[in-house]
Design a protein around this motif. Structure first.
Motif, PDB file in Angstrom:
ATOM      1  N   ASN A   1       4.783 -13.822  -6.753  1.00  0.00           N
ATOM      2  CA  ASN A   1       4.769 -12.660  -7.641  1.00  0.00           C
ATOM      3  C   ASN A   1       3.357 -12.072  -7.720  1.00  0.00           C
ATOM      4  O   ASN A   1       2.398 -12.793  -8.019  1.00  0.00           O
ATOM      5  CB  ASN A   1       5.252 -13.039  -9.029  1.00  0.00           C
ATOM      6  CG  ASN A   1       6.735 -13.352  -9.054  1.00  0.00           C
ATOM      7  OD1 ASN A   1       7.499 -12.818  -8.248  1.00  0.00           O
ATOM      8  ND2 ASN A   1       7.147 -14.214  -9.958  1.00  0.00           N
ATOM      9  N   VAL A   2       3.268 -10.776  -7.464  1.00  0.00           N
ATOM     10  CA  VAL A   2       1.980 -10.095  -7.494  1.00  0.00           C
ATOM     11  C   VAL A   2       2.103  -8.841  -8.336  1.00  0.00           C
ATOM     12  O   VAL A   2       3.211  -8.335  -8.584  1.00  0.00           O
ATOM     13  CB  VAL A   2       1.493  -9.726  -6.070  1.00  0.00           C
ATOM     14  CG1 VAL A   2       1.309 -10.980  -5.215  1.00  0.00           C
ATOM     15  CG2 VAL A   2       2.467  -8.763  -5.396  1.00  0.00           C
ATOM     16  N   VAL A   3       0.958  -8.342  -8.773  1.00  0.00           N
ATOM     17  CA  VAL A   3       0.916  -7.131  -9.592  1.00  0.00           C
ATOM     18  C   VAL A   3       0.032  -6.099  -8.915  1.00  0.00           C
ATOM     19  O   VAL A   3      -1.110  -6.393  -8.544  1.00  0.00           O
ATOM     20  CB  VAL A   3       0.371  -7.446 -11.001  1.00  0.00           C
ATOM     21  CG1 VAL A   3       0.217  -6.153 -11.816  1.00  0.00           C
ATOM     22  CG2 VAL A   3       1.285  -8.423 -11.725  1.00  0.00           C
ATOM     23  N   LEU A   4       0.570  -4.897  -8.750  1.00  0.00           N
ATOM     24  CA  LEU A   4      -0.205  -3.761  -8.248  1.00  0.00           C
ATOM     25  C   LEU A   4      -0.531  -2.880  -9.439  1.00  0.00           C
ATOM     26  O   LEU A   4       0.363  -2.303 -10.067  1.00  0.00           O
ATOM     27  CB  LEU A   4       0.590  -2.987  -7.198  1.00  0.00           C
ATOM     28  CG  LEU A   4      -0.071  -1.740  -6.616  1.00  0.00           C
ATOM     29  CD1 LEU A   4      -1.382  -2.088  -5.919  1.00  0.00           C
ATOM     30  CD2 LEU A   4       0.872  -1.027  -5.647  1.00  0.00           C
TER      31      LEU A   4
ATOM     32  N   ALA B   1      -4.735   1.242 -10.869  1.00  0.00           N
ATOM     33  CA  ALA B   1      -6.010   1.487 -10.195  1.00  0.00           C
ATOM     34  C   ALA B   1      -5.986   1.038  -8.738  1.00  0.00           C
ATOM     35  O   ALA B   1      -6.977   1.209  -8.021  1.00  0.00           O
ATOM     36  CB  ALA B   1      -7.135   0.767 -10.936  1.00  0.00           C
ATOM     37  N   GLY B   2      -4.858   0.438  -8.284  1.00  0.00           N
ATOM     38  CA  GLY B   2      -4.746   0.034  -6.886  1.00  0.00           C
ATOM     39  C   GLY B   2      -5.186  -1.379  -6.597  1.00  0.00           C
ATOM     40  O   GLY B   2      -5.283  -1.776  -5.438  1.00  0.00           O
ATOM     41  N   ARG B   3      -5.443  -2.160  -7.651  1.00  0.00           N
ATOM     42  CA  ARG B   3      -5.832  -3.564  -7.446  1.00  0.00           C
ATOM     43  C   ARG B   3      -4.575  -4.413  -7.358  1.00  0.00           C
ATOM     44  O   ARG B   3      -3.699  -4.330  -8.217  1.00  0.00           O
ATOM     45  CB  ARG B   3      -6.725  -4.048  -8.590  1.00  0.00           C
ATOM     46  CG  ARG B   3      -7.304  -5.438  -8.381  1.00  0.00           C
ATOM     47  CD  ARG B   3      -8.227  -5.816  -9.548  1.00  0.00           C
ATOM     48  NE  ARG B   3      -8.965  -7.042  -9.269  1.00  0.00           N
ATOM     49  CZ  ARG B   3      -8.500  -8.265  -9.531  1.00  0.00           C
ATOM     50  NH1 ARG B   3      -7.303  -8.422 -10.092  1.00  0.00           N
ATOM     51  NH2 ARG B   3      -9.231  -9.331  -9.248  1.00  0.00           N
ATOM     52  N   LEU B   4      -4.496  -5.248  -6.317  1.00  0.00           N
ATOM     53  CA  LEU B   4      -3.342  -6.106  -6.104  1.00  0.00           C
ATOM     54  C   LEU B   4      -3.756  -7.547  -6.373  1.00  0.00           C
ATOM     55  O   LEU B   4      -4.636  -8.085  -5.697  1.00  0.00           O
ATOM     56  CB  LEU B   4      -2.832  -5.945  -4.668  1.00  0.00           C
ATOM     57  CG  LEU B   4      -1.548  -6.690  -4.293  1.00  0.00           C
ATOM     58  CD1 LEU B   4      -0.362  -6.166  -5.082  1.00  0.00           C
ATOM     59  CD2 LEU B   4      -1.295  -6.561  -2.791  1.00  0.00           C
ATOM     60  N   HIS B   5      -3.125  -8.176  -7.366  1.00  0.00           N
ATOM     61  CA  HIS B   5      -3.528  -9.538  -7.710  1.00  0.00           C
ATOM     62  C   HIS B   5      -2.307 -10.413  -7.973  1.00  0.00           C
ATOM     63  O   HIS B   5      -1.185  -9.918  -8.177  1.00  0.00           O
ATOM     64  CB  HIS B   5      -4.460  -9.537  -8.931  1.00  0.00           C
ATOM     65  CG  HIS B   5      -3.833  -9.050 -10.197  1.00  0.00           C
ATOM     66  ND1 HIS B   5      -2.962  -9.810 -10.964  1.00  0.00           N
ATOM     67  CD2 HIS B   5      -3.946  -7.866 -10.850  1.00  0.00           C
ATOM     68  CE1 HIS B   5      -2.581  -9.120 -12.012  1.00  0.00           C
ATOM     69  NE2 HIS B   5      -3.150  -7.936 -11.981  1.00  0.00           N
TER      70      HIS B   5
ATOM     71  N   SER C   1       0.850  -1.196   0.000  1.00  0.00           N
ATOM     72  CA  SER C   1       0.000   0.000   0.000  1.00  0.00           C
ATOM     73  C   SER C   1       0.883   1.243   0.000  1.00  0.00           C
ATOM     74  O   SER C   1       1.842   1.337   0.765  1.00  0.00           O
ATOM     75  CB  SER C   1      -0.906   0.017   1.234  1.00  0.00           C
ATOM     76  OG  SER C   1      -1.753  -1.096   1.237  1.00  0.00           O
ATOM     77  N   GLY C   2       0.538   2.175  -0.881  1.00  0.00           N
ATOM     78  CA  GLY C   2       1.321   3.395  -0.981  1.00  0.00           C
ATOM     79  C   GLY C   2       2.536   3.279  -1.880  1.00  0.00           C
ATOM     80  O   GLY C   2       3.271   4.250  -2.073  1.00  0.00           O
ATOM     81  N   MET C   3       2.737   2.085  -2.473  1.00  0.00           N
ATOM     82  CA  MET C   3       3.879   1.873  -3.358  1.00  0.00           C
ATOM     83  C   MET C   3       3.471   2.119  -4.815  1.00  0.00           C
ATOM     84  O   MET C   3       2.290   2.050  -5.161  1.00  0.00           O
ATOM     85  CB  MET C   3       4.412   0.451  -3.190  1.00  0.00           C
ATOM     86  CG  MET C   3       4.867   0.139  -1.769  1.00  0.00           C
ATOM     87  SD  MET C   3       6.416   0.950  -1.346  1.00  0.00           S
ATOM     88  CE  MET C   3       7.585  -0.126  -2.181  1.00  0.00           C
ATOM     89  N   PRO C   4       4.430   2.379  -5.713  1.00  0.00           N
ATOM     90  CA  PRO C   4       4.096   2.601  -7.124  1.00  0.00           C
ATOM     91  C   PRO C   4       3.547   1.328  -7.769  1.00  0.00           C
ATOM     92  O   PRO C   4       3.881   0.219  -7.349  1.00  0.00           O
ATOM     93  CB  PRO C   4       5.445   2.996  -7.746  1.00  0.00           C
ATOM     94  CG  PRO C   4       6.336   3.338  -6.614  1.00  0.00           C
ATOM     95  CD  PRO C   4       5.860   2.551  -5.440  1.00  0.00           C
ATOM     96  N   PRO C   5       2.730   1.471  -8.801  1.00  0.00           N
ATOM     97  CA  PRO C   5       2.254   0.292  -9.528  1.00  0.00           C
ATOM     98  C   PRO C   5       3.423  -0.496 -10.097  1.00  0.00           C
ATOM     99  O   PRO C   5       4.484   0.061 -10.400  1.00  0.00           O
ATOM    100  CB  PRO C   5       1.390   0.885 -10.646  1.00  0.00           C
ATOM    101  CG  PRO C   5       1.025   2.261 -10.174  1.00  0.00           C
ATOM    102  CD  PRO C   5       2.180   2.727  -9.345  1.00  0.00           C
TER     103      PRO C   5
END
Length: 387
Positions: A289-292, A295-299, A275-279
């Motif tokens: 491995n995750v993708v931010l 739009a702020g969706r973390l998947h 949270s608060g980190m760049p995409p």
């Protein structure tokens, strides 16, 4: 205005009327009276996050956790209007949990303002459901039945800072454990559960008073009725925690929770360290491995339909909920400030009223954004936006 003066003014977050707030040297509010002014600076109680795993690259669940990590995370949270929070330690090995608890306690003792901002520790697991779906991203290797002796060991390590425990009442040992927690003044929250309605009711009778991120940490498919979500909604004694980031719950579900729970709905961030980190793409200790997204969706990178946690801070969830028009700005703010205080049995200590702690924020409302201008904690200005 000099940031050291013990007077602030802004539009009251509920009435919209210009209001002046003053506090004494002990950090208690002396008066809240009508004032004069113009502009769009609002004054509101400080935000209280009952469930947060980290933010801005700082993770409360990664070892080795350092005192500096906790202190730096707290200072960043002041920038987002947080004046009280409950760092959340999730399911892990027994020794690992103990280490995390000791470090959080040490940070509270190292820095007085940090210690006063940490209202307690939220232990989310390991006494949760082992079933796929309800267990969420928790590591099944460490999930176990409620164990009072083990919990007391952890409580001693934390210097009695564990104030919330999320568990599933599906375990045979749950009712006795819940009763022991309630007698010790520890809030028990039902979550990550596959419990039957009867077990939910037994938990409430034993002293459970909250639901952890209701509607999440659940099976993908449930019976129409009965099921553990309906049962928790129907239990008037349970506060309902919600993640309102626009990803974890559809607005239609939030609308139903709001109607069912009235003044017992709570907003939590359940924010992870991203949270608060760049995409971008990140590697995490939970989920790989995750993708931010922008739009702020973390998947999950390998499976985009599966969320990897929340990446939205509490103030942004308040803004999103108010903008959705599911409730007013004042109602959304209270679900993230005065209501959590009530849920923790501390209603008298918080809010914009005489005798309460001077924990409040000055905030600027813009369409699609709430900007924290200043955060005051116990009468101390802990954050002030450069303008």
């Amino acid at each position: 205005m000099n940031s050291n003066e013990r007077v602030r003014a802004g539009r009251h977050y509920v009435t919209g009327e210009w209001t002046q707030l003053a506090w004494n040297p002990d950090g208690r509010i002396e008066r809240v009276v009508p004032g004069h002014g113009d502009g769009e600076t609002w004054i509101a109680p400080g935000l209280i996050d009952l469930q947060i795993n980290g933010g801005y690259g700082h993770d409360f669940n990664s070892l080795p956790l350092t005192v500096d990590t906790v202190i730096q995370a707290t200072r960043r949270l002041w920038e987002k209007g947080i004046t009280l929070y409950y760092p959340t330690v999730i399911t892990n090995g027994d020794e690992e949990i103990e280490q995390l608890l000791r470090v959080i306690d040490a940070a509270c003792r190292e820095d007085e303002l940090v210690g006063s901002t940490i209202g307690g520790i939220h232990l989310e697991g390991p006494f949760i459901s082992p079933e796929e779906g309800p267990k969420g991203a928790h590591d099944s290797r460490y999930i176990k039945a409620p164990d009072w002796e083990l919990f007391m060991r952890w409580q001693a390590a934390s210097e009695n800072r564990i104030r919330i425990v999320t568990l599933s009442p599906e375990w045979p040992e749950a009712a006795g454990f819940i009763q022991a927690c309630a007698e010790a003044g520890i809030v028990v929250s039902i979550g990550h559960t596959a419990a039957t309605p009867e077990q939910i009711r037994e938990a409430v009778n034993a002293g459970a008073t909250m639901s952890t991120h209701l509607g999440n940490g659940a099976h993908l498919m449930l019976p129409r009725h009965p099921n553990y979500i309906w049962e928790q909604l129907a239990q008037d004694g349970l506060w309902a925690g919600m993640i309102a980031d626009g990803n974890h719950l559809p607005d239609s579900v939030i609308k139903v929770i709001l109607r069912a729970k009235l003044s017992k709905a709570l907003l939590v961030s359940d924010a992870v360290y991203l949270s608060g980190m760049p995409p971008g793409e990140y590697e995490t200790h939970i989920g790989g491995n995750v993708v931010l997204t922008p739009a702020g969706r973390l998947h999950l990178a390998r499976k985009p339909e599966l969320l990897a946690g929340s990446a939205m801070m509490l103030v942004d969830a308040v803004c999103r909920l108010a903008e959705s028009e599911l409730c007013s700005f004042a109602d959304a703010w209270e679900m993230a400030s005065t209501f959590p205080a009530q849920a923790m049995g501390q209603a008298d200590r918080y809010g914009l009223k005489r005798g309460a702690q001077a924990d409040f924020v000055l905030v600027e409302k813009r369409k699609g954004e709430l900007r924290i201008l200043e955060t005051v904690k116990g009468g101390c200005s802990v954050y002030r936006m450069d303008r």
